[in-house]
Motif scaffolding. Structure first.
Motif, PDB file in Angstrom:
ATOM      1  N   ASP A  26       0.811  -1.211   0.000  1.00  0.00           N
ATOM      2  CA  ASP A  26       0.000   0.000   0.000  1.00  0.00           C
ATOM      3  C   ASP A  26       0.849   1.268   0.000  1.00  0.00           C
ATOM      4  N   ILE A  27       2.174   1.138   0.004  1.00  0.00           N
ATOM      5  CA  ILE A  27       3.083   2.266  -0.103  1.00  0.00           C
ATOM      6  C   ILE A  27       3.786   2.141  -1.440  1.00  0.00           C
ATOM      7  N   ALA A  28       3.915   3.259  -2.130  1.00  0.00           N
ATOM      8  CA  ALA A  28       4.588   3.232  -3.422  1.00  0.00           C
ATOM      9  C   ALA A  28       6.015   2.736  -3.238  1.00  0.00           C
ATOM     10  N   PRO A  29       6.553   1.933  -4.165  1.00  0.00           N
ATOM     11  CA  PRO A  29       7.875   1.342  -3.985  1.00  0.00           C
ATOM     12  C   PRO A  29       8.990   2.373  -3.856  1.00  0.00           C
ATOM     13  N   HIS A  30       8.816   3.534  -4.432  1.00  0.00           N
ATOM     14  CA  HIS A  30       9.864   4.551  -4.375  1.00  0.00           C
ATOM     15  C   HIS A  30       9.755   5.446  -3.143  1.00  0.00           C
ATOM     16  N   GLU A  31       8.698   5.291  -2.397  1.00  0.00           N
ATOM     17  CA  GLU A  31       8.458   6.156  -1.251  1.00  0.00           C
ATOM     18  C   GLU A  31       9.123   5.611   0.003  1.00  0.00           C
ATOM     19  N   ILE A  32       9.892   6.452   0.638  1.00  0.00           N
ATOM     20  CA  ILE A  32      10.514   6.103   1.909  1.00  0.00           C
ATOM     21  C   ILE A  32       9.922   7.029   2.962  1.00  0.00           C
ATOM     22  N   LEU A  33       9.360   6.440   3.990  1.00  0.00           N
ATOM     23  CA  LEU A  33       8.735   7.228   5.042  1.00  0.00           C
ATOM     24  C   LEU A  33       9.783   7.785   5.986  1.00  0.00           C
ATOM     25  N   LEU A  34       9.516   8.964   6.519  1.00  0.00           N
ATOM     26  CA  LEU A  34      10.381   9.563   7.529  1.00  0.00           C
ATOM     27  C   LEU A  34      10.205   8.825   8.845  1.00  0.00           C
ATOM     28  N   PRO A  35      11.208   8.868   9.717  1.00  0.00           N
ATOM     29  CA  PRO A  35      11.040   8.216  11.024  1.00  0.00           C
ATOM     30  C   PRO A  35       9.934   8.901  11.836  1.00  0.00           C
ATOM     31  N   VAL A  36       9.212   8.107  12.575  1.00  0.00           N
ATOM     32  CA  VAL A  36       8.134   8.651  13.403  1.00  0.00           C
ATOM     33  C   VAL A  36       8.748   9.230  14.674  1.00  0.00           C
ATOM     34  N   LYS A  37       8.189  10.346  15.115  1.00  0.00           N
ATOM     35  CA  LYS A  37       8.678  10.988  16.334  1.00  0.00           C
ATOM     36  C   LYS A  37       7.998  10.353  17.536  1.00  0.00           C
ATOM     37  N   PRO A  38       8.757  10.043  18.578  1.00  0.00           N
ATOM     38  CA  PRO A  38       8.149   9.439  19.772  1.00  0.00           C
ATOM     39  C   PRO A  38       7.023  10.284  20.363  1.00  0.00           C
ATOM     40  N   ALA A  39       7.130  11.596  20.270  1.00  0.00           N
ATOM     41  CA  ALA A  39       6.068  12.464  20.798  1.00  0.00           C
ATOM     42  C   ALA A  39       4.764  12.250  20.035  1.00  0.00           C
ATOM     43  N   PHE A  40       4.844  11.956  18.743  1.00  0.00           N
ATOM     44  CA  PHE A  40       3.646  11.695  17.945  1.00  0.00           C
ATOM     45  C   PHE A  40       2.994  10.381  18.376  1.00  0.00           C
ATOM     46  N   ILE A  41       3.811   9.383  18.670  1.00  0.00           N
ATOM     47  CA  ILE A  41       3.273   8.099  19.141  1.00  0.00           C
ATOM     48  C   ILE A  41       2.545   8.303  20.466  1.00  0.00           C
ATOM     49  N   VAL A  42       3.162   9.018  21.388  1.00  0.00           N
ATOM     50  CA  VAL A  42       2.539   9.289  22.690  1.00  0.00           C
ATOM     51  C   VAL A  42       1.249  10.073  22.499  1.00  0.00           C
ATOM     52  N   PHE A  43       1.272  11.080  21.611  1.00  0.00           N
ATOM     53  CA  PHE A  43       0.074  11.871  21.346  1.00  0.00           C
ATOM     54  C   PHE A  43      -1.070  10.996  20.827  1.00  0.00           C
ATOM     55  N   THR A  44      -0.775  10.088  19.896  1.00  0.00           N
ATOM     56  CA  THR A  44      -1.835   9.246  19.333  1.00  0.00           C
ATOM     57  C   THR A  44      -2.395   8.278  20.372  1.00  0.00           C
ATOM     58  N   LEU A  45      -1.551   7.758  21.238  1.00  0.00           N
ATOM     59  CA  LEU A  45      -2.025   6.845  22.280  1.00  0.00           C
ATOM     60  C   LEU A  45      -2.909   7.585  23.292  1.00  0.00           C
ATOM     61  N   ILE A  46      -2.502   8.793  23.665  1.00  0.00           N
ATOM     62  CA  ILE A  46      -3.313   9.577  24.601  1.00  0.00           C
ATOM     63  C   ILE A  46      -4.617  10.017  23.938  1.00  0.00           C
ATOM     64  N   ALA A  47      -4.554  10.384  22.666  1.00  0.00           N
ATOM     65  CA  ALA A  47      -5.771  10.768  21.947  1.00  0.00           C
ATOM     66  C   ALA A  47      -6.739   9.584  21.864  1.00  0.00           C
ATOM     67  N   ALA A  48      -6.210   8.381  21.621  1.00  0.00           N
ATOM     68  CA  ALA A  48      -7.065   7.188  21.576  1.00  0.00           C
ATOM     69  C   ALA A  48      -7.711   6.939  22.935  1.00  0.00           C
ATOM     70  N   LEU A  49      -6.960   7.145  24.004  1.00  0.00           N
ATOM     71  CA  LEU A  49      -7.520   6.988  25.352  1.00  0.00           C
ATOM     72  C   LEU A  49      -8.628   8.003  25.603  1.00  0.00           C
ATOM     73  N   MET A  50      -8.417   9.234  25.176  1.00  0.00           N
ATOM     74  CA  MET A  50      -9.436  10.273  25.364  1.00  0.00           C
ATOM     75  C   MET A  50     -10.696   9.967  24.545  1.00  0.00           C
ATOM     76  N   ILE A  51     -10.532   9.435  23.342  1.00  0.00           N
ATOM     77  CA  ILE A  51     -11.697   9.073  22.528  1.00  0.00           C
ATOM     78  C   ILE A  51     -12.456   7.930  23.196  1.00  0.00           C
ATOM     79  N   ASN A  52     -11.734   6.968  23.760  1.00  0.00           N
ATOM     80  CA  ASN A  52     -12.397   5.871  24.482  1.00  0.00           C
ATOM     81  C   ASN A  52     -13.203   6.376  25.671  1.00  0.00           C
ATOM     82  N   LEU A  53     -12.756   7.466  26.276  1.00  0.00           N
ATOM     83  CA  LEU A  53     -13.396   7.975  27.487  1.00  0.00           C
ATOM     84  C   LEU A  53     -14.521   8.957  27.212  1.00  0.00           C
TER      85      LEU A  53
END
Length: 171
Positions: free
Chosen positions: A5-32
């Motif tokens: 599902d990713i184009a063969p020539h596309e290389i993704l940038l590294p994910v920032k740990p702060a973004f991972i933490v943000f998404t996990l906290i956002a998921a928790l808030m949506i659950n609540l």
């Protein structure tokens, strides 16, 4: 090999740990959020979906510790038996980490077919702990959220990959 599902020539940038933490906290808030009525019956477990996504996409950054901590936070916030979500999310993380290379190789449709059973396993672990603690069986509608979360998988993959897309050069 490249995920399909990713184009063969596309290389993704590294994910920032702060973004991972943000998404996990956002998921928790949506659950609540105060879900009620039909939405409560159809609500997927957003924390499980986010933990599974990061365990598949970034197994070196998100693993058992993050899953366990998110589970404990979910237990405290939900007022449920302490440790039931922590155990379920740890099993979810284990399954996601073990299958991460396999799932990444599939098309998005095939990824959904792998994600739904993993999310059903998560629900089964929570249900088993609740049943052992003396709760009644809630009925098979309890598992509808896993199917809805599986249907949300492509959208979640698209949204969480957006910050990793390389910037197009300005000419």
């Amino acid at each position: 090999m490249q995920p399909r599902d990713i184009a063969p020539h596309e290389i993704l940038l590294p994910v920032k740990p702060a973004f991972i933490v943000f998404t996990l906290i956002a998921a928790l808030m949506i659950n609540l959020l105060p879900w009620s009525g039909l939405f409560l019956a159809l609500k997927p477990d957003f924390v499980a979906l986010a933990v599974l996504y990061w365990c598949i996409q970034q197994p070196r950054k998100v693993g058992f510790a993050a899953a366990w901590l998110m589970g404990l936070m979910m237990d405290v916030a939900d007022g449920s038996l302490f440790g039931q979500h922590a155990l379920a999310y740890s099993v979810l993380a284990f399954t996601g980490i073990v299958l991460h290379r396999r799932v990444q190789m599939f098309t998005m449709k095939d990824q959904v077919l792998h994600v739904i059973p993993i999310l059903l396993l998560n629900d089964l672990v929570v249900l088993a702990v609740r049943t052992l603690a003396g709760a009644d069986f809630p009925g098979f509608s309890y598992f509808v959220g896993s199917f809805i979360a599986g249907a949300m998988w492509p959208v979640m993959c698209f949204l969480l990959r957006l910050p990793q897309q390389p910037k197009s050069p300005q000419t």
